[in-house]
Design an enzyme around this catalytic site. Sequence first.
Site, PDB file in Angstrom:
ATOM      1  NE  ARG A 189      39.695  42.365  41.995  1.00  0.00           N
ATOM      2  CZ  ARG A 189      40.233  41.187  41.753  1.00  0.00           C
ATOM      3  NH1 ARG A 189      40.323  40.720  40.535  1.00  0.00           N
ATOM      4  NH2 ARG A 189      40.672  40.430  42.753  1.00  0.00           N
ATOM      5  CB  THR A 226      48.658  46.618  48.694  1.00  0.00           C
ATOM      6  OG1 THR A 226      47.736  46.660  47.592  1.00  0.00           O
ATOM      7  CG2 THR A 226      50.061  46.390  48.161  1.00  0.00           C
ATOM      8  CB  SER A 269      22.476  30.072  39.966  1.00  0.00           C
ATOM      9  OG  SER A 269      23.581  30.279  39.103  1.00  0.00           O
ATOM     10  N   GLY A 329      36.651  31.227  39.244  1.00  0.00           N
ATOM     11  CA  GLY A 329      37.918  30.571  39.518  1.00  0.00           C
ATOM     12  C   GLY A 329      39.126  31.220  38.891  1.00  0.00           C
ATOM     13  CB  SER A 369      32.484  35.454  40.053  1.00  0.00           C
ATOM     14  OG  SER A 369      33.120  34.424  40.801  1.00  0.00           O
ATOM     15  CB  SER A 370      32.858  35.809  45.508  1.00  0.00           C
ATOM     16  OG  SER A 370      34.101  36.488  45.620  1.00  0.00           O
ATOM     17  CG  ASP A 408      38.115  41.490  45.142  1.00  0.00           C
ATOM     18  OD1 ASP A 408      39.064  42.146  44.655  1.00  0.00           O
ATOM     19  OD2 ASP A 408      38.213  40.292  45.472  1.00  0.00           O
ATOM     20  CE1 TYR A 454      43.604  37.347  49.878  1.00  0.00           C
ATOM     21  CE2 TYR A 454      43.027  37.121  52.201  1.00  0.00           C
ATOM     22  CZ  TYR A 454      43.071  37.870  51.042  1.00  0.00           C
ATOM     23  OH  TYR A 454      42.609  39.171  51.061  1.00  0.00           O
TER      24      TYR A 454
END
Length: 392
Positions: free
Chosen positions: A35, A43, A75, A129, A134-135, A179, A229
């Site tokens: 995304r 927010t 993977s 990154g 991606s997570s 996400d 964060y």
Amino acid sequence: MTDAVTLEQQTAAAVDQFTQTFGQPPTHAAVAPGRVNLIGEHTDYNDGFVLPMAIERQILLLARPRDDRKVRLASTGVPEQAELNLDQPLAPGEPSWANYVRGAIAGCIERGLTPPGFDALVDSTVPTGGGLSSSAALEVGTATLLESLTGQPLDPVQKALLCQKAEHDFAGMPCGIMDQFISAMGMADHALLIDCRSYETRRVPMHDPDVVVLIVNSNVKHELVGGEYAQRRAQCEAAARTMNVPALRDATLDMLDEAYPDPSDVAFRRARHVITENARTLAAAEALAAGDWAAMGQLMLESHTSMRDDFEISCKELDILVELATRRIASGELYGSRMTGGGFGGCTVSLVRADAADAVGKFLAHQYEHITGIHPALFVTRPAAGARVVEL
């Protein structure tokens, strides 16, 4: 500018790799997109509003059931494989990339899904990154795969919430809900306005084929991001307590002025970003719905300024990319630009006229590399569909 690998191309290559890895072809598949957040940064954990869209880059998971309770994970992006036993409690471990899968499987089991053992292969076209989630795509893709393996559908909101909990508990990242929500519930040609308190969502049309989203990865990620964060989240929660409101979503600028007479106070500036960013996000949803690209672009620029000055999560490289982008506004080729994601590196997101996207991308790449010595990665995307089962 990199072209998107189609899902059909990605699936064909991944099926071959799965067969090589596990000796038999896969029987089940699921996909979940990354995304980009158009506006509404930091927010979500303040009970506010966000306006992301799914991108045309995705994580694909292929699987084949086993006759035992073992799960083998591989993977295409990393050599380390993981092995789990569904008869034992799942916990974080090595390799670390598999923790997102472990957490999502654990969350599904808690909600009553009873998967068999299975072999699975993960393949991703989401840049890692760069703040493109991606997570979350891996978590949501895993849950969608388990829906297919078990034949037991999950409520989309509950699926997103279990994946958020997986990131908290298994990856140690205290992320908000954005996400996972957009990866689970994205829709082609739409952004998604999410109320992070009520979990209500509203699809906001982005149908205009003449406008595309240009994502530029600065290819920097500053090391100080480690605890920043969590620190920002704690600062926001402290400001909410000072103003005696449940969350900064409930605060106003008048309340902020009364609580913090000194506008240079760090807490004042952190809270001002969140309060004004919520207002910008709601205004942006209306601008998008009306096709008012100029208004949307201005809100994006104001958002970047707020993140740079009040929330202090930008960096020199992101600021350079946004400043360069603003040089193309007067010509009508570009409407607005901002950093996107957690901050301290990663990507910018810009609204660009489709017929000018190539020229704008080349300009940004050339100028950015000339100034910084860093070669950026760029791609154009339209709003994409959310997670879904893929027929093999």
